[in-house]
Design a protein around this motif. Sequence first.
Motif, PDB file in Angstrom:
ATOM      1  N   ALA A 181      -4.143  -7.478   9.562  1.00  0.00           N
ATOM      2  CA  ALA A 181      -3.865  -8.091  10.495  1.00  0.00           C
ATOM      3  C   ALA A 181      -4.667  -9.915   9.453  1.00  0.00           C
ATOM      4  O   ALA A 181      -5.728  -8.921   9.491  1.00  0.00           O
ATOM      5  CB  ALA A 181      -3.547  -7.673  11.314  1.00  0.00           C
ATOM      6  N   LEU A 182      -3.653 -10.692   9.962  1.00  0.00           N
ATOM      7  CA  LEU A 182      -4.453 -11.646   9.312  1.00  0.00           C
ATOM      8  C   LEU A 182      -4.593 -12.094  10.827  1.00  0.00           C
ATOM      9  O   LEU A 182      -4.184 -13.075  10.970  1.00  0.00           O
ATOM     10  CB  LEU A 182      -3.543 -12.794   8.657  1.00  0.00           C
ATOM     11  CG  LEU A 182      -4.197 -14.335   8.376  1.00  0.00           C
ATOM     12  CD1 LEU A 182      -5.390 -13.918   7.571  1.00  0.00           C
ATOM     13  CD2 LEU A 182      -3.275 -14.509   7.533  1.00  0.00           C
ATOM     14  N   VAL A 183      -6.282 -12.832  10.612  1.00  0.00           N
ATOM     15  CA  VAL A 183      -6.653 -13.663  12.664  1.00  0.00           C
ATOM     16  C   VAL A 183      -6.629 -15.683  11.895  1.00  0.00           C
ATOM     17  O   VAL A 183      -7.300 -15.215  10.349  1.00  0.00           O
ATOM     18  CB  VAL A 183      -7.832 -12.855  12.466  1.00  0.00           C
ATOM     19  CG1 VAL A 183      -8.570 -14.236  13.926  1.00  0.00           C
ATOM     20  CG2 VAL A 183      -7.658 -12.279  13.059  1.00  0.00           C
ATOM     21  N   VAL A 184      -6.012 -15.570  12.564  1.00  0.00           N
ATOM     22  CA  VAL A 184      -6.012 -17.154  11.706  1.00  0.00           C
ATOM     23  C   VAL A 184      -6.896 -18.430  12.991  1.00  0.00           C
ATOM     24  O   VAL A 184      -6.495 -17.955  14.416  1.00  0.00           O
ATOM     25  CB  VAL A 184      -4.613 -18.045  11.749  1.00  0.00           C
ATOM     26  CG1 VAL A 184      -4.668 -19.607  11.138  1.00  0.00           C
ATOM     27  CG2 VAL A 184      -3.866 -17.387  10.275  1.00  0.00           C
ATOM     28  N   ASN A 185      -7.457 -19.070  13.052  1.00  0.00           N
ATOM     29  CA  ASN A 185      -7.928 -19.920  14.601  1.00  0.00           C
ATOM     30  C   ASN A 185      -7.877 -21.427  13.578  1.00  0.00           C
ATOM     31  O   ASN A 185      -9.207 -21.901  13.286  1.00  0.00           O
ATOM     32  CB  ASN A 185      -9.519 -19.204  14.897  1.00  0.00           C
ATOM     33  CG  ASN A 185      -9.851 -19.969  15.726  1.00  0.00           C
ATOM     34  OD1 ASN A 185      -8.860 -21.100  16.650  1.00  0.00           O
ATOM     35  ND2 ASN A 185     -10.501 -19.449  16.657  1.00  0.00           N
ATOM     36  N   VAL A 186      -7.589 -21.813  14.274  1.00  0.00           N
ATOM     37  CA  VAL A 186      -6.936 -23.607  14.066  1.00  0.00           C
ATOM     38  C   VAL A 186      -7.577 -24.317  15.432  1.00  0.00           C
ATOM     39  O   VAL A 186      -7.649 -25.479  15.994  1.00  0.00           O
ATOM     40  CB  VAL A 186      -5.677 -23.545  13.497  1.00  0.00           C
ATOM     41  CG1 VAL A 186      -5.867 -23.698  12.092  1.00  0.00           C
ATOM     42  CG2 VAL A 186      -4.682 -23.443  14.642  1.00  0.00           C
ATOM     43  N   GLY A 187      -8.012 -23.763  16.308  1.00  0.00           N
ATOM     44  CA  GLY A 187      -8.140 -24.313  17.828  1.00  0.00           C
ATOM     45  C   GLY A 187      -9.817 -24.716  18.278  1.00  0.00           C
ATOM     46  O   GLY A 187     -10.702 -25.723  18.022  1.00  0.00           O
ATOM     47  N   ARG A 188     -10.769 -23.816  19.149  1.00  0.00           N
ATOM     48  CA  ARG A 188     -12.015 -23.332  18.846  1.00  0.00           C
ATOM     49  C   ARG A 188     -13.129 -22.906  18.478  1.00  0.00           C
ATOM     50  O   ARG A 188     -12.186 -21.432  19.066  1.00  0.00           O
ATOM     51  CB  ARG A 188     -12.261 -24.220  20.507  1.00  0.00           C
ATOM     52  CG  ARG A 188     -12.169 -25.487  20.858  1.00  0.00           C
ATOM     53  CD  ARG A 188     -12.906 -26.186  20.205  1.00  0.00           C
ATOM     54  NE  ARG A 188     -12.633 -27.795  19.907  1.00  0.00           N
ATOM     55  CZ  ARG A 188     -11.664 -28.910  19.418  1.00  0.00           C
ATOM     56  NH1 ARG A 188     -10.945 -28.016  18.209  1.00  0.00           N
ATOM     57  NH2 ARG A 188     -11.727 -30.252  20.227  1.00  0.00           N
ATOM     58  N   GLY A 189     -13.732 -22.324  17.427  1.00  0.00           N
ATOM     59  CA  GLY A 189     -14.690 -20.959  17.799  1.00  0.00           C
ATOM     60  C   GLY A 189     -15.159 -20.099  18.386  1.00  0.00           C
ATOM     61  O   GLY A 189     -14.353 -18.758  18.719  1.00  0.00           O
ATOM     62  N   THR A 190     -14.850 -20.559  19.991  1.00  0.00           N
ATOM     63  CA  THR A 190     -15.101 -19.779  20.663  1.00  0.00           C
ATOM     64  C   THR A 190     -14.336 -18.790  21.332  1.00  0.00           C
ATOM     65  O   THR A 190     -14.675 -17.933  22.152  1.00  0.00           O
ATOM     66  CB  THR A 190     -15.845 -20.772  21.816  1.00  0.00           C
ATOM     67  OG1 THR A 190     -14.884 -21.671  22.067  1.00  0.00           O
ATOM     68  CG2 THR A 190     -17.026 -21.771  21.761  1.00  0.00           C
ATOM     69  N   ALA A 191     -12.855 -18.832  21.020  1.00  0.00           N
ATOM     70  CA  ALA A 191     -11.421 -17.751  21.506  1.00  0.00           C
ATOM     71  C   ALA A 191     -11.985 -16.940  20.930  1.00  0.00           C
ATOM     72  O   ALA A 191     -11.519 -15.938  21.124  1.00  0.00           O
ATOM     73  CB  ALA A 191     -10.467 -18.771  21.297  1.00  0.00           C
ATOM     74  N   ILE A 192     -12.910 -16.369  19.770  1.00  0.00           N
ATOM     75  CA  ILE A 192     -13.337 -14.728  18.523  1.00  0.00           C
ATOM     76  C   ILE A 192     -14.572 -14.743  18.535  1.00  0.00           C
ATOM     77  O   ILE A 192     -16.003 -15.887  18.699  1.00  0.00           O
ATOM     78  CB  ILE A 192     -13.078 -15.309  17.684  1.00  0.00           C
ATOM     79  CG1 ILE A 192     -11.535 -15.981  17.191  1.00  0.00           C
ATOM     80  CG2 ILE A 192     -13.062 -14.233  16.728  1.00  0.00           C
ATOM     81  CD1 ILE A 192     -11.092 -16.048  15.583  1.00  0.00           C
TER      82      ILE A 192
END
Length: 296
Positions: free
Chosen positions: A208-219
Amino acid sequence: MTPRVLLPWSDLTVPDGLETACYDGTGTPPGLDGVEFYVLPYDSGPEPPKLIAKMPSLKAVQSLSAGVDSLLPLIPDGVTLANGRGLHDLSVAEHTLALILAAQRNLPRWFRQQSTGSWDREHTRSLADERVLLVGYGSIGKAIERYLMAGEAEVVRVASTAREGVHGIDELPELLPSADILVLILPDTPATRGLIGAPELAALPDGALVVNVGRGTAIDTAALTKEVAAGRLRAALDVVDPEPLPSDHPLWRAPGAIITPHVAGGSDSFYPRAKRLVEQQLQRFARGEPLVNVVR
Protein backbone atom coordinates in the motif's frame (compact mmCIF):
# COMPACT_ATOMS: atom_id res chain seq x y z
CA MET A 1 -6.76 58.26 11.99
CA THR A 2 -6.40 56.42 8.68
CA PRO A 3 -6.33 52.64 9.28
CA ARG A 4 -2.91 51.19 8.49
CA VAL A 5 -2.69 47.89 6.63
CA LEU A 6 0.44 45.72 6.54
CA LEU A 7 0.60 43.70 3.29
CA PRO A 8 3.05 41.16 1.85
CA TRP A 9 2.87 42.64 -1.68
CA SER A 10 2.92 46.17 -3.08
CA ASP A 11 1.02 45.46 -6.32
CA LEU A 12 -2.48 45.21 -4.81
CA THR A 13 -5.53 47.34 -5.54
CA VAL A 14 -6.25 49.01 -2.19
CA PRO A 15 -9.43 50.96 -1.35
CA ASP A 16 -9.13 54.69 -0.81
CA GLY A 17 -8.63 55.63 2.82
CA LEU A 18 -6.37 52.72 3.75
CA GLU A 19 -2.76 53.61 4.42
CA THR A 20 -0.62 50.60 3.49
CA ALA A 21 2.90 49.37 4.11
CA CYS A 22 4.66 46.34 2.65
CA TYR A 23 6.31 43.59 4.71
CA ASP A 24 7.56 40.42 3.03
CA GLY A 25 8.61 38.65 6.21
CA THR A 26 12.19 39.92 6.43
CA GLY A 27 13.33 42.37 9.07
CA THR A 28 10.93 44.34 11.25
CA PRO A 29 8.56 46.87 9.66
CA PRO A 30 8.21 50.29 11.34
CA GLY A 31 4.99 51.72 12.74
CA LEU A 32 3.51 48.53 14.16
CA ASP A 33 1.56 50.53 16.76
CA GLY A 34 -0.87 51.73 14.09
CA VAL A 35 -1.46 48.49 12.18
CA GLU A 36 -5.15 47.48 12.16
CA PHE A 37 -5.15 44.84 9.40
CA TYR A 38 -2.21 42.45 9.06
CA VAL A 39 -1.83 40.08 6.11
CA LEU A 40 0.79 37.53 7.07
CA PRO A 41 3.46 36.80 4.45
CA TYR A 42 3.09 33.28 3.12
CA ASP A 43 5.57 30.55 3.99
CA SER A 44 8.08 32.97 5.55
CA GLY A 45 8.89 31.21 8.81
CA PRO A 46 8.02 31.79 12.47
CA GLU A 47 8.97 35.47 12.80
CA PRO A 48 6.00 37.27 11.11
CA PRO A 49 3.38 35.81 13.50
CA LYS A 50 5.41 37.06 16.46
CA LEU A 51 4.76 40.65 15.34
CA ILE A 52 1.07 40.27 16.23
CA ALA A 53 1.95 40.87 19.89
CA LYS A 54 3.47 44.25 18.93
CA MET A 55 0.31 45.59 17.26
CA PRO A 56 -1.93 47.18 19.94
CA SER A 57 -4.36 48.62 17.35
CA LEU A 58 -4.84 45.33 15.52
CA LYS A 59 -8.37 44.44 14.44
CA ALA A 60 -7.89 41.65 11.88
CA VAL A 61 -5.26 39.12 10.80
CA GLN A 62 -5.42 37.44 7.39
CA SER A 63 -3.48 34.19 7.01
CA LEU A 64 -2.81 32.85 3.53
CA SER A 65 -2.62 29.29 4.85
CA ALA A 66 -5.65 27.07 5.34
CA GLY A 67 -4.35 25.67 8.62
CA VAL A 68 -4.09 28.27 11.39
CA ASP A 69 -3.91 26.15 14.52
CA SER A 70 -0.48 27.50 15.46
CA LEU A 71 -1.76 31.07 15.05
CA LEU A 72 -4.77 30.79 17.34
CA PRO A 73 -2.82 31.19 20.60
CA LEU A 74 -1.23 34.37 19.23
CA ILE A 75 -4.48 36.17 18.34
CA PRO A 76 -5.60 38.61 21.08
CA ASP A 77 -9.21 38.75 22.22
CA GLY A 78 -11.30 40.94 19.95
CA VAL A 79 -9.08 40.40 16.89
CA THR A 80 -10.58 38.62 13.87
CA LEU A 81 -8.57 35.81 12.29
CA ALA A 82 -9.31 34.74 8.69
CA ASN A 83 -7.59 31.92 6.84
CA GLY A 84 -6.71 31.10 3.24
CA ARG A 85 -9.32 28.41 2.74
CA GLY A 86 -9.61 27.54 -0.94
CA LEU A 87 -6.38 29.21 -2.07
CA HIS A 88 -4.35 26.00 -2.09
CA ASP A 89 -6.95 23.52 -3.27
CA LEU A 90 -5.83 23.01 -6.87
CA SER A 91 -2.13 23.38 -6.13
CA VAL A 92 -2.21 20.73 -3.39
CA ALA A 93 -4.47 18.51 -5.51
CA GLU A 94 -2.04 18.65 -8.43
CA HIS A 95 0.89 17.83 -6.19
CA THR A 96 -0.99 14.97 -4.58
CA LEU A 97 -1.78 13.48 -7.96
CA ALA A 98 1.86 13.91 -9.00
CA LEU A 99 3.06 12.08 -5.87
CA ILE A 100 0.61 9.23 -6.41
CA LEU A 101 1.45 8.82 -10.09
CA ALA A 102 5.19 9.06 -9.41
CA ALA A 103 4.90 6.26 -6.88
CA GLN A 104 2.46 4.09 -8.85
CA ARG A 105 4.34 4.41 -12.14
CA ASN A 106 7.75 4.14 -10.41
CA LEU A 107 9.02 7.40 -11.91
CA PRO A 108 12.08 7.64 -9.61
CA ARG A 109 13.38 4.42 -11.16
CA TRP A 110 12.97 5.72 -14.72
CA PHE A 111 14.60 9.03 -13.79
CA ARG A 112 17.61 7.15 -12.43
CA GLN A 113 17.77 5.04 -15.58
CA GLN A 114 17.66 8.14 -17.76
CA SER A 115 20.89 9.39 -16.18
CA THR A 116 22.64 6.20 -17.31
CA GLY A 117 20.87 5.76 -20.65
CA SER A 118 19.38 2.43 -19.58
CA TRP A 119 16.36 0.90 -21.40
CA ASP A 120 15.47 -1.68 -18.74
CA ARG A 121 11.67 -2.05 -18.88
CA GLU A 122 9.08 -3.31 -16.41
CA HIS A 123 5.33 -2.92 -15.97
CA THR A 124 4.20 -0.82 -12.99
CA ARG A 125 1.19 -0.18 -10.81
CA SER A 126 -1.59 2.20 -11.91
CA LEU A 127 -4.03 4.65 -10.37
CA ALA A 128 -7.01 3.25 -12.27
CA ASP A 129 -9.17 0.89 -10.21
CA GLU A 130 -7.12 1.43 -7.05
CA ARG A 131 -9.07 1.93 -3.80
CA VAL A 132 -8.01 5.31 -2.37
CA LEU A 133 -8.82 6.18 1.23
CA LEU A 134 -9.12 9.98 1.31
CA VAL A 135 -8.82 11.07 4.95
CA GLY A 136 -9.75 14.74 5.36
CA TYR A 137 -12.70 15.62 3.15
CA GLY A 138 -12.61 19.41 3.16
CA SER A 139 -12.14 21.71 0.18
CA ILE A 140 -8.65 20.35 -0.58
CA GLY A 141 -9.86 16.77 -0.22
CA LYS A 142 -12.68 17.44 -2.66
CA ALA A 143 -10.23 18.92 -5.18
CA ILE A 144 -8.01 15.84 -4.87
CA GLU A 145 -11.05 13.63 -5.35
CA ARG A 146 -11.80 15.23 -8.72
CA TYR A 147 -8.35 14.25 -10.02
CA LEU A 148 -8.67 10.75 -8.60
CA MET A 149 -12.07 10.25 -10.18
CA ALA A 150 -10.69 11.41 -13.52
CA GLY A 151 -8.10 8.65 -13.15
CA GLU A 152 -10.92 6.14 -12.53
CA ALA A 153 -9.84 5.32 -8.99
CA GLU A 154 -12.33 4.18 -6.37
CA VAL A 155 -12.45 6.93 -3.72
CA VAL A 156 -13.51 6.27 -0.13
CA ARG A 157 -14.16 9.54 1.73
CA VAL A 158 -13.31 9.90 5.41
CA ALA A 159 -13.89 12.94 7.65
CA SER A 160 -13.89 13.68 11.36
CA THR A 161 -17.59 12.80 11.58
CA ALA A 162 -19.67 10.57 9.35
CA ARG A 163 -22.30 11.99 7.02
CA GLU A 164 -24.03 10.83 3.86
CA GLY A 165 -21.41 9.46 1.50
CA VAL A 166 -18.57 10.09 3.97
CA HIS A 167 -17.19 7.70 6.59
CA GLY A 168 -16.25 8.87 10.07
CA ILE A 169 -12.66 8.77 11.31
CA ASP A 170 -13.71 6.14 13.85
CA GLU A 171 -14.26 3.73 10.94
CA LEU A 172 -10.58 3.73 9.92
CA PRO A 173 -9.80 0.33 11.51
CA GLU A 174 -12.37 -1.29 9.21
CA LEU A 175 -11.34 0.69 6.12
CA LEU A 176 -7.54 0.44 6.22
CA PRO A 177 -7.18 -3.29 5.37
CA SER A 178 -8.73 -2.79 1.93
CA ALA A 179 -6.96 0.45 0.97
CA ASP A 180 -4.47 0.43 -1.90
CA ILE A 181 -3.61 4.10 -1.32
CA LEU A 182 -4.06 6.12 1.88
CA VAL A 183 -4.14 9.92 1.38
CA LEU A 184 -4.03 12.21 4.41
CA ILE A 185 -5.09 15.88 4.22
CA LEU A 186 -5.29 16.70 7.91
CA PRO A 187 -4.47 19.76 10.04
CA ASP A 188 -2.21 19.63 13.07
CA THR A 189 -4.61 19.28 16.00
CA PRO A 190 -4.65 17.18 19.19
CA ALA A 191 -7.17 14.88 17.51
CA THR A 192 -5.03 14.25 14.41
CA ARG A 193 -1.54 13.95 15.91
CA GLY A 194 -0.35 10.37 15.65
CA LEU A 195 -3.61 9.30 14.05
CA ILE A 196 -1.71 6.89 11.81
CA GLY A 197 0.60 4.94 14.08
CA ALA A 198 2.11 1.46 14.05
CA PRO A 199 -1.26 -0.37 14.44
CA GLU A 200 -2.90 1.59 11.60
CA LEU A 201 0.09 1.09 9.30
CA ALA A 202 0.13 -2.61 10.12
CA ALA A 203 -3.52 -2.81 9.09
CA LEU A 204 -2.70 -1.66 5.55
CA PRO A 205 -2.13 -4.41 2.97
CA ASP A 206 1.34 -5.20 1.67
CA GLY A 207 2.47 -2.73 -0.98
CA ALA A 208 0.00 0.00 0.00
CA LEU A 209 1.00 3.60 -0.64
CA VAL A 210 0.83 6.18 2.18
CA VAL A 211 0.49 9.78 0.93
CA ASN A 212 0.58 12.79 3.26
CA VAL A 213 -0.06 16.35 2.06
CA GLY A 214 -1.63 17.74 5.26
CA ARG A 215 0.61 17.88 8.32
CA GLY A 216 3.44 15.51 9.15
CA THR A 217 2.27 15.04 12.72
CA ALA A 218 -0.64 12.89 11.53
CA ILE A 219 1.77 9.96 11.02
CA ASP A 220 4.17 8.27 13.42
CA THR A 221 7.37 8.85 11.44
CA ALA A 222 9.34 6.09 13.16
CA ALA A 223 6.60 3.54 12.50
CA LEU A 224 6.28 4.59 8.86
CA THR A 225 10.05 4.51 8.35
CA LYS A 226 10.17 0.97 9.71
CA GLU A 227 7.42 -0.23 7.34
CA VAL A 228 8.90 1.48 4.28
CA ALA A 229 12.48 0.41 5.03
CA ALA A 230 11.26 -3.17 5.30
CA GLY A 231 9.68 -2.88 1.87
CA ARG A 232 6.18 -3.67 3.09
CA LEU A 233 4.69 -0.20 2.51
CA ARG A 234 5.52 2.71 0.24
CA ALA A 235 5.33 6.43 1.03
CA ALA A 236 4.89 9.65 -0.97
CA LEU A 237 5.17 12.61 1.39
CA ASP A 238 5.10 16.38 1.10
CA VAL A 239 5.01 16.79 4.88
CA VAL A 240 6.90 14.97 7.60
CA ASP A 241 7.51 15.13 11.32
CA PRO A 242 9.86 16.73 12.14
CA GLU A 243 10.25 19.40 9.47
CA PRO A 244 12.73 19.75 7.99
CA LEU A 245 13.51 16.06 8.05
CA PRO A 246 17.14 15.67 9.20
CA SER A 247 19.45 14.97 6.29
CA ASP A 248 20.63 11.72 7.87
CA HIS A 249 17.13 10.38 8.51
CA PRO A 250 16.74 6.87 7.02
CA LEU A 251 13.41 7.77 5.41
CA TRP A 252 15.26 9.88 2.82
CA ARG A 253 17.00 6.78 1.49
CA ALA A 254 14.26 4.18 1.92
CA PRO A 255 13.71 2.64 -1.55
CA GLY A 256 9.93 2.97 -1.41
CA ALA A 257 9.82 6.63 -0.33
CA ILE A 258 9.28 9.82 -2.33
CA ILE A 259 9.69 13.05 -0.33
CA THR A 260 9.12 16.66 -1.37
CA PRO A 261 9.89 19.55 1.05
CA HIS A 262 6.38 20.84 1.93
CA VAL A 263 5.86 22.59 -1.40
CA ALA A 264 2.42 21.29 -2.46
CA GLY A 265 0.58 24.55 -1.76
CA GLY A 266 3.01 27.00 -3.35
CA SER A 267 2.50 26.73 -7.12
CA ASP A 268 1.96 29.60 -9.55
CA SER A 269 -1.81 29.22 -9.23
CA PHE A 270 -1.68 30.20 -5.55
CA TYR A 271 -0.46 33.78 -5.80
CA PRO A 272 -3.10 35.29 -8.13
CA ARG A 273 -5.81 33.65 -6.03
CA ALA A 274 -4.24 34.90 -2.80
CA LYS A 275 -4.05 38.46 -4.12
CA ARG A 276 -7.69 38.39 -5.18
CA LEU A 277 -8.71 37.20 -1.72
CA VAL A 278 -6.68 39.92 0.02
CA GLU A 279 -8.16 42.63 -2.24
CA GLN A 280 -11.67 41.40 -1.45
CA GLN A 281 -10.90 41.37 2.27
CA LEU A 282 -9.53 44.91 2.11
CA GLN A 283 -12.72 46.09 0.44
CA ARG A 284 -14.77 44.48 3.20
CA PHE A 285 -12.53 45.92 5.90
CA ALA A 286 -12.74 49.43 4.43
CA ARG A 287 -16.55 49.23 4.28
CA GLY A 288 -16.83 47.80 7.79
CA GLU A 289 -18.27 44.52 6.46
CA PRO A 290 -17.56 41.05 7.92
CA LEU A 291 -14.57 39.29 6.42
CA VAL A 292 -14.84 35.90 4.69
CA ASN A 293 -13.05 32.74 5.82
CA VAL A 294 -13.27 33.85 9.44
CA VAL A 295 -11.86 31.26 11.84
CA ARG A 296 -12.36 33.27 15.01
